[in-house]
Design an enzyme around this catalytic site. Structure first.
Site, short mmCIF file in Angstrom:
data_model
loop_
_atom_site.label_atom_id
_atom_site.label_comp_id
_atom_site.label_asym_id
_atom_site.label_seq_id
_atom_site.Cartn_x
_atom_site.Cartn_y
_atom_site.Cartn_z
CD GLU A 1 22.74 17.86 48.29
OE1 GLU A 1 23.82 17.04 48.43
OE2 GLU A 1 22.09 18.05 47.13
CD GLU B 1 18.56 19.72 42.95
OE1 GLU B 1 19.64 19.27 42.77
OE2 GLU B 1 17.88 18.90 44.13
#
Length: 318
Positions: free
Chosen positions: A134, A139
């Site tokens: 990932e 974020e």
């Protein structure tokens, strides 16, 4: 579907190799093409957020996704008071229809979701998580910047504690999802305008993420940056990352075999609330947010009128 870019050694700097590559456009998402190149996933949130991800048709009918010729909006519901025993706040999680491996992503973003309880992300992952890896490009939670780029992997992947050829700050070195509460290996941008309200007040900016078999890099240029390459601002059909300058995150393969820890990836754009990160009470309170995260999200729909993504474009190069 990948058409592999040709990677070459560009130069030597301070006795360490600085790599760059040339890429050609493979996919362009502008306005309505986000809704043909991505699919909304009506799934249970894997981060246990106070969210109800809706389907493609529901997102359209509820006006949670919409577009013009040069704008794509993804947003949450901002009118409904939620029942404590009912589903979470309606929102959207988009997944690209195509996979990418060796590639360059360039995203022109005008606005990202903001507000207490929000947890927006632009990221990529493989279908066999965490073994396909990932990559978190954007974020954060509860408006707390700057942005951090993070890798999450299966065991056996770390990054050096001494970093070079990047402008960001090393936060953590262990990429293994089973360690440190799945913190991942993380680099934080030095630019305050890279995330949240500061990003939005500055008119947004451009993010780029380059992935090869030997390194993964992430760049950010604010909207008013004098250093953003003209090929990035113009959405050129080809990109040469040797013109990009130093990234804020440079994940190298010194102690991580990137080829074996990262498979083909979908691109994800989503907005969730609370959950495993944003909902941690200590973090939520430290951000100056009132009460508890779940109570706030349930009872203050108008607080999420600014919880939306505004993309001018997202381009993939291979």
């Amino acid at each position: 579907m990948s058409r592999f870019a040709t990677v070459f050694a560009a130069s030597l700097l301070s006795a360490s190799a600085v790599h760059a590559a040339t890429y050609s456009i493979s996919d362009t998402f502008v306005g309505p093409s986000f809704l043909t190149g991505f699919t909304a996933q009506a799934i249970t949130d894997p981060t246990e957020g106070r969210v109800n991800y809706v389907s493609q048709s529901q997102a359209a009918s509820l006006n949670l996704t919409y577009s013009t010729s040069d704008t794509f909006i993804l947003r949450s519901d901002d009118t409904t008071v939620l029942s404590a025993s009912g589903p979470g706040r309606n929102s959207v999680r988009l997944q690209s229809n195509n996979f990418y491996d060796t590639s360059l992503m360039v995203a022109d973003i005008r606005w990202m979701p903001q507000g207490c309880g929000t947890w927006p992300a632009l990221w990529s992952f493989g279908t066999n998580w965490p073994y396909d890896g990932e990559i978190d490009i954007i974020e954060g939670v509860n408006d707390q910047g700057p942005d951090s780029a993070t890798l999450h992997t299966s065991p056996g992947c770390t990054i050096p504690s001494t970093t070079t050829d990047q402008t960001g700050t090393l936060i953590s070195t262990d990429c293994n999802t089973a360690d440190n509460g799945n913190q991942g290996c993380q680099m934080q941008s030095s630019q305050s305008t890279s995330y949240g309200p500061s990003f939005n007040a500055n008119g947004g900016g451009w993010y780029a993420m380059e992935r090869t078999s030997t390194y993964i890099k992430v760049w950010f240029w604010p909207r008013n940056s004098a250093s953003v390459p003209s090929s990035v601002t113009s959405g050129s059909s080809s990109q040469d990352t040797s013109t990009f300058g130093e990234p804020f995150a440079n994940f190298v393969n010194t102690d991580c075999d990137i080829s074996s820890h990262f498979g083909p990836h979908h691109i994800i754009i989503n907005l969730t609330f609370c959950g495993d990160w944003a909902g941690q009470q200590a973090l939520y309170a430290a951000a100056g947010c009132p009460g508890t995260c779940v109570d706030y999200v349930n009872n203050n729909p108008s607080a999420f009128s600014n919880a939306y993504w505004d993309f001018a474009a997202l381009r993939m190069y291979e």
